[in-house]
Write an enzyme that holds these catalytic residues in place. Structure first.
Site, mmCIF file in Angstrom:
data_model
loop_
_atom_site.group_PDB
_atom_site.id
_atom_site.type_symbol
_atom_site.label_atom_id
_atom_site.label_comp_id
_atom_site.label_asym_id
_atom_site.label_seq_id
_atom_site.Cartn_x
_atom_site.Cartn_y
_atom_site.Cartn_z
ATOM 1 N N PRO A 181 22.738 -10.469 -14.042
ATOM 2 C CA PRO A 181 21.586 -9.819 -14.676
ATOM 3 C C PRO A 181 21.351 -8.448 -14.035
ATOM 4 O O PRO A 181 20.780 -8.341 -12.958
ATOM 5 C CB PRO A 181 20.424 -10.784 -14.402
ATOM 6 C CG PRO A 181 20.874 -11.631 -13.263
ATOM 7 C CD PRO A 181 22.358 -11.589 -13.176
ATOM 8 N N ASP A 197 21.667 -6.580 -8.795
ATOM 9 C CA ASP A 197 21.736 -7.950 -9.308
ATOM 10 C C ASP A 197 20.354 -8.584 -9.125
ATOM 11 O O ASP A 197 19.923 -8.821 -7.991
ATOM 12 C CB ASP A 197 22.813 -8.708 -8.506
ATOM 13 C CG ASP A 197 23.050 -10.115 -9.010
ATOM 14 O OD1 ASP A 197 22.141 -10.676 -9.648
ATOM 15 O OD2 ASP A 197 24.143 -10.654 -8.738
ATOM 16 N N HIS A 198 19.697 -8.852 -10.243
ATOM 17 C CA HIS A 198 18.312 -9.332 -10.163
ATOM 18 C C HIS A 198 18.223 -10.754 -9.612
ATOM 19 O O HIS A 198 17.139 -11.247 -9.312
ATOM 20 C CB HIS A 198 17.649 -9.246 -11.542
ATOM 21 C CG HIS A 198 16.178 -8.965 -11.470
ATOM 22 N ND1 HIS A 198 15.397 -9.252 -10.363
ATOM 23 C CD2 HIS A 198 15.325 -8.396 -12.366
ATOM 24 C CE1 HIS A 198 14.146 -8.898 -10.589
ATOM 25 N NE2 HIS A 198 14.069 -8.367 -11.799
ATOM 26 N N ARG A 199 19.350 -11.437 -9.474
ATOM 27 C CA ARG A 199 19.304 -12.761 -8.844
ATOM 28 C C ARG A 199 19.075 -12.638 -7.351
ATOM 29 O O ARG A 199 18.659 -13.576 -6.683
ATOM 30 C CB ARG A 199 20.626 -13.511 -9.081
ATOM 31 C CG ARG A 199 20.891 -13.827 -10.540
ATOM 32 C CD ARG A 199 22.286 -14.366 -10.732
ATOM 33 N NE ARG A 199 23.302 -13.423 -10.283
ATOM 34 C CZ ARG A 199 24.611 -13.681 -10.253
ATOM 35 N NH1 ARG A 199 25.051 -14.859 -10.627
ATOM 36 N NH2 ARG A 199 25.464 -12.768 -9.848
#
Ligand code: CAO
Length: 560
Positions: free
Chosen positions: A352, A532-534
């Protein structure tokens, strides 16, 4: 120039191991510790590194040959002093194949008839202090035999199966995927019958040298099967049979999320080779096959039609008769484009991405860079200092301040972990006639601007000449993609997995900036940070950008 013999180093008590992979060819430039061949015994495979840097002139082994310590692998034309002083060639971490007794301690006293519990430990696995569990073959309730493989562990260079010292029924299993184990680690409690509970000796394992990583980790890796809404292969699913593959193939499969046990090997004894992985990935990408995980998610999905239809319910790729509209020409994609394209596709689909844009005021830094280059103009040995070298140093400082940017996700589900790196290897995207590659400046924190500029120049040249070795493209922590020499304002760089962020840079321009009293002409550098939004939150990303820009605005901050 002199020809130097490169031989198999001390590989422990392993004898007559078969060559299962040739990792270099005549004409290749190899570096010290670069993997040359993979050899394999019953229980382990290992990569044999080079003792010398140079150009491969002759390869003295063929696939299927049996080798031992001292066997001649190849002749390398080593330059100058490299030919004289033989570096300590990738010291082997030997482990006896048939000597290491497996420790097994009866928990309860054994009687001739009664059952009792015994502890099964990791036996002597040579010099390995801590190796990761990458496969688990058994589960509680399984009946196992003596010497049946329980788990596979893997280091940089070798994977090995750890066998059971006892036959019986597994009552408790003490390790899981991703755990680190060493000699003496408790693996299982096994219920054994009668005399079988007595400690059993000699359930052998083999181990291998641990040196530098071999496979190209980033854009040089083969295609990935990335499909929307399809979870990656779940390695925690217990499988009965170990897929037959070398450590580099296993590593590659893990990086790509390929379920190795679903790949058909075409090598000797069904061994999975790189081309098998590629064929599998291509077939999945084309919709010709589905992985078990895909089937589980989309059992009702329409069967794949020719041309890539049917992937996770997506519309088929449009089939257009282009000739109908005018003249065309068909051209093959370069190898690099195919490989990097598949990687980029996977990364784009799986990660993401969010991109934050910002600007850095590089007015003073650019003046300093130009001045430095001017001062060195008359020195033919001087290296031209580039803006990218400053950005690499700024990236190191920002990674130190925001460690979650110097990280990778490992594992899946509940077992997922964030791997925080204590080293600072910075990749830079290089545009080559054949496509995009990402050479890596290793230990950029320990290097100065001149050294980084010089190394970047060498790596960029090698990239353009198609001469980058896998080791020169692996191990990156963070990538900078600079289009500054070309143009543009902002863009959305795709994260170079398993990294978690990438800095895109465009062309700097003079812009009017308000200083509180008047507009001043300032040289502004556009930044585009994808993350990376994780792993990273928006606030952290904004702070990273602000800090990165502040370093470029006043480079003295880097030593604060
Ligand atoms: N703004 C303005 N000018 C810039 C600049 C910037 N941000 N960055 C570089 N320049 C200038 C340089 O100063 C140089 O000018 P001079 O020759 O007058 O000194 C000129 O542009 C050419 O620079 P360069 O591109 O050759 O050198 P570099 O160090 O900036 O970059 C490399 C080297 C290998 C990164 C580059 O050649 C390259 O391949 N870039 C493309 C990367 C790419 O394709 N990224 C997209 C990947 S998709 O995610």
């Amino acid at each position: 120039m002199a020809l130097v013999e490169v031989k198999v180093p001390d590989i422990g008590d392993v004898k007559d191991v078969a060559v299962i992979e040739l990792l270099v060819k005549v004409g290749d430039t190899v570096s010290v510790e670069q993997s040359l061949i993979t050899v394999e015994s019953d229980k382990a495979s290992m990569e044999i590194p080079s003792s010398h840097a140079g150009v491969v002139r002759e390869i003295k082994v063929a696939l299927g040959d049996k080798v031992n310590e001292g066997s001649l692998v190849l002749l390398v034309e080593a330059a100058g002093s490299a030919a004289v002083a033989v570096p300590a060639a990738a010291p082997a971490a030997p482990a006896p194949v048939a000597a290491a007794p497996v420790a097994a301690v009866p928990v309860a006293a054994a009687s001739a008839a009664a059952s009792s519990l015994v502890e099964v430990f990791v036996p002597d696995i040579g010099d390995f202090e801590s190796v990761a569990v990458i496969e688990v073959f058994v589960k509680v309730g399984d009946s196992i035999k003596v010497e049946q493989s329980l788990i596979t562990v893997e280091s940089d260079k070798a994977s090995m199966e750890i066998p059971s010292s006892h036959a019986g029924v597994i009552k408790e299993f003490k390790v899981k995927l991703g755990d680190k184990v060493a000699k003496g680690s408790l693996l299982a409690l096994v219920e054994v019958q009668g005399a079988a509970a007595a400690p059993v000796a000699a359930a052998p394992v083999a181990a291998a040298p641990v040196t530098a990583p071999a496979a190209a980790a980033v854009v040089a890796a083969p295609a990935a099967a990335a499909v929307v809404a399809v979870p990656a292969h779940d390695p925690s699913v217990l499988k009965g049979k170990l897929p037959h593959a070398s450590p580099s193939i296993r590593r590659m499969a893990r990086e790509l999320g390929v379920p190795l046990d679903e790949v058909k090997g075409t090598g000797p004894n069904g061994r999975i080779q790189e081309q098998d992985l590629q064929a599998f990935v291509k077939a999945v990408m084309a919709g010709a096959v589905q992985t078990a995980a895909q089937k589980a998610v989309a059992p009702a999905a329409a069967p794949a039609a020719a041309g890539g239809a049917g992937l996770a319910g997506l519309l088929p790729w449009p089939k257009v008769d282009f000739e109908k509209f005018g003249a065309i020409e068909r051209k093959d994609l370069s190898r690099i484009k195919k490989i990097s394209g598949a990687n980029l596709h996977r990364n784009w689909v799986v990660i993401p991405h969010v991109t934050n844009h910002d600007d850095a005021d590089i007015t003073e830094l650019e003046a300093f860079r130009v001045q430095t280059n001017k001062e060195n103009e008359k020195n033919p040995a001087a290296v031209k200092v580039t803006m990218l070298a400053f950005m690499i140093k700024a990236a190191v400082a920002a990674l130190k301040k925001f460690p979650e940017f110097n990280a990778s996700l490992e594992g899946e589900g509940d077992a997922q972990k964030l791997v925080l790196k204590k080293y600072f290897h910075i990749g830079f995207a290089a545009d080559t006639p054949n496509g995009l590659v990402v050479p890596v400046i290793k230990d950029a924190d320990k290097k100065g601007i001149f050294e980084i500029s010089a190394e970047m120049g060498e790596l960029a040249k090698k990239a353009r000449d198609g001469k980058l070795g896998p080791a020169e493209m692996s191990g990156g922590c963070f990538t900078i993609s600079s289009l500054g020499g070309i143009g543009g304002r902002y863009f959305t760089p795709i994260i170079n997995a398993p990294e978690v962020a990438i800095m895109g840079v465009c062309k700097s321009q003079i812009e009017p900036k308000w200083d509180g009293k008047a507009f001043q002409p300032r040289l502004m550098l556009p930044l585009s940070l994808s993350w990376d939004h994780r792993v990273i939150d928006g606030a952290a990303a904004a702070r990273f950008n602000v800090y990165f820009a502040s370093l470029l605005a006043d480079f003295r901050r880097i030593v604060l």
